[in-house]
Design a protein around this motif. Sequence first.
Motif, PDB file in Angstrom:
ATOM      1  N   LEU A 160       0.876  -1.258   0.082  1.00 53.96           N
ATOM      2  CA  LEU A 160      -0.008   0.160  -0.177  1.00 53.96           C
ATOM      3  C   LEU A 160       0.818   1.413   0.085  1.00 53.96           C
ATOM      4  CD1 LEU A 160      -2.568  -0.895   2.944  1.00 53.96           C
ATOM      5  CD2 LEU A 160      -3.024  -0.405   0.577  1.00 53.96           C
ATOM      6  N   THR A 161       0.340   2.273  -0.867  1.00 55.88           N
ATOM      7  CA  THR A 161       0.838   3.504  -0.536  1.00 55.88           C
ATOM      8  C   THR A 161       0.599   4.222   0.812  1.00 55.88           C
ATOM      9  OG1 THR A 161       1.401   3.525  -3.038  1.00 55.88           O
ATOM     10  CG2 THR A 161       1.478   5.845  -1.756  1.00 55.88           C
ATOM     11  N   VAL A 162       1.281   4.456   1.685  1.00 56.30           N
ATOM     12  CA  VAL A 162       0.715   5.249   2.970  1.00 56.30           C
ATOM     13  C   VAL A 162       1.211   6.663   3.004  1.00 56.30           C
ATOM     14  CG1 VAL A 162       0.738   5.182   5.322  1.00 56.30           C
ATOM     15  CG2 VAL A 162       0.591   2.906   3.988  1.00 56.30           C
ATOM     16  N   ARG A 163       0.366   7.624   3.092  1.00 56.47           N
ATOM     17  CA  ARG A 163       0.750   9.032   3.472  1.00 56.47           C
ATOM     18  C   ARG A 163       0.383   9.098   4.946  1.00 56.47           C
ATOM     19  NH1 ARG A 163       3.903  11.297  -0.109  1.00 56.47           N
ATOM     20  NH2 ARG A 163       2.978  13.153  -0.097  1.00 56.47           N
ATOM     21  N   ALA A 164       1.201   9.953   5.523  1.00 56.78           N
ATOM     22  CA  ALA A 164       1.160  10.162   7.151  1.00 56.78           C
ATOM     23  C   ALA A 164       0.764  11.482   7.363  1.00 56.78           C
ATOM     24  CB  ALA A 164       2.277   9.650   7.701  1.00 56.78           C
TER      25      ALA A 164
END
Length: 399
Positions: A160-164
């Motif tokens: 998954l591409t995760v943005r924090a």
Amino acid sequence: MKRLWLNAHAATMRGGRYSIIEDAALLVEGGRIAWIGPRHEAPGGADETVDLGGTWITPGLIDCHTHAVFGGDRSGEFEMRLQGASYAEIAAAGGGIASTVRATRESSEDELLASAERRLRNLLRDGVTTVEIKSGYGLDLASERKMLRVARRLGERLPLTVRATCLAAHALPSEYAGRPDDYIEHICTELLPALAAEGLVDAVDAFCEHLAFSPAQVERVFQAATALGLPVKLHAEQLSSLGGSSLAARYRALSADHLEYMTEDDVRAMATAGTVAVLLPGAFYLLRETRLPPIDLLRRHGVAMAIASDLNPGTSPALSLRLMLNMACTSFRLTPEEALAGVTLHAARALGLDAELGSLEVGKRADFVAWDIQRPAELAYWLGGDLPKRVVRQGEDVR
Ligand SMILES: [Zn+2]
């Protein structure tokens, strides 16, 4: 390595519309879309061909607003409320967001990682390939860092591409009771600069509401974020109209989220700024709200609408983004096409990733889902169920 995927219809979501290609082919090279169009026009020279079996393909789904990392859960409170306990009684018994903050602070990083991973695997099975995760249950430097580190580790562990997103301005921690301005000052001068320097923050969010922070306090946070070069987002106009979405627009926010109580002036400001309206039908449903976000105004002024799960333990324990499509159509009267745009192109925009993700176009990352359906509207039609046949991220099968 060039791989040609064929035997599927494509809802490419180019321009935020279905933009259908019947009997499409998709050439992927280096994890990106090298060509897409009708199969009979497909270029030769592929090293490998994959038959998608007459499915429909869409961009990988993007959940642009979650609180997926947290300790404990609130199913006990859910049950108490349905047995007649009031919100105030539950809060007096140490419940509500305070209980999640306590449980999150007490959990180790590994414990938070394990529970969040289980939740995200549900989203992934449902076709999600990109997810935003907010902090905001730590409310002190060490605990916010712990949550954001978990978000980063999830992006390494899962396909998954995760943005924090740092949401330290989510609620007032008990240590600062009666001193909200001091807490905001701590966020701006210590917490945010430290976490940004550690590379843990992709964006900064806040909760603008009577029971959280005022527009003036939020603006301090936005100024600090801007000084650090970080984009902002805002929980705005969920329970009352404070002009938070106009404030967000002034700071060129990526998105303003919830928005049930926004005014036409807010809508205009967001349209001018290009700020995305993120609609959260799961929280609307669970709180049994009746005030609808002004969908017609958003349409009329051309504000892009995204849909997200708002996955959180209190008001939206949602493990399916696709279910939110149905809720957005049923509760908010979005069309299935608008709803799908809301979890693809417009969700990508709400994360500042629309140059890379959100539609099936040449040059973008080859994140897509092959669905076992006859027409795209089925994605918003079925309540639950297991519809993805394959989930592909950067050209590789991940389910
Ligand atoms: Zn939220």
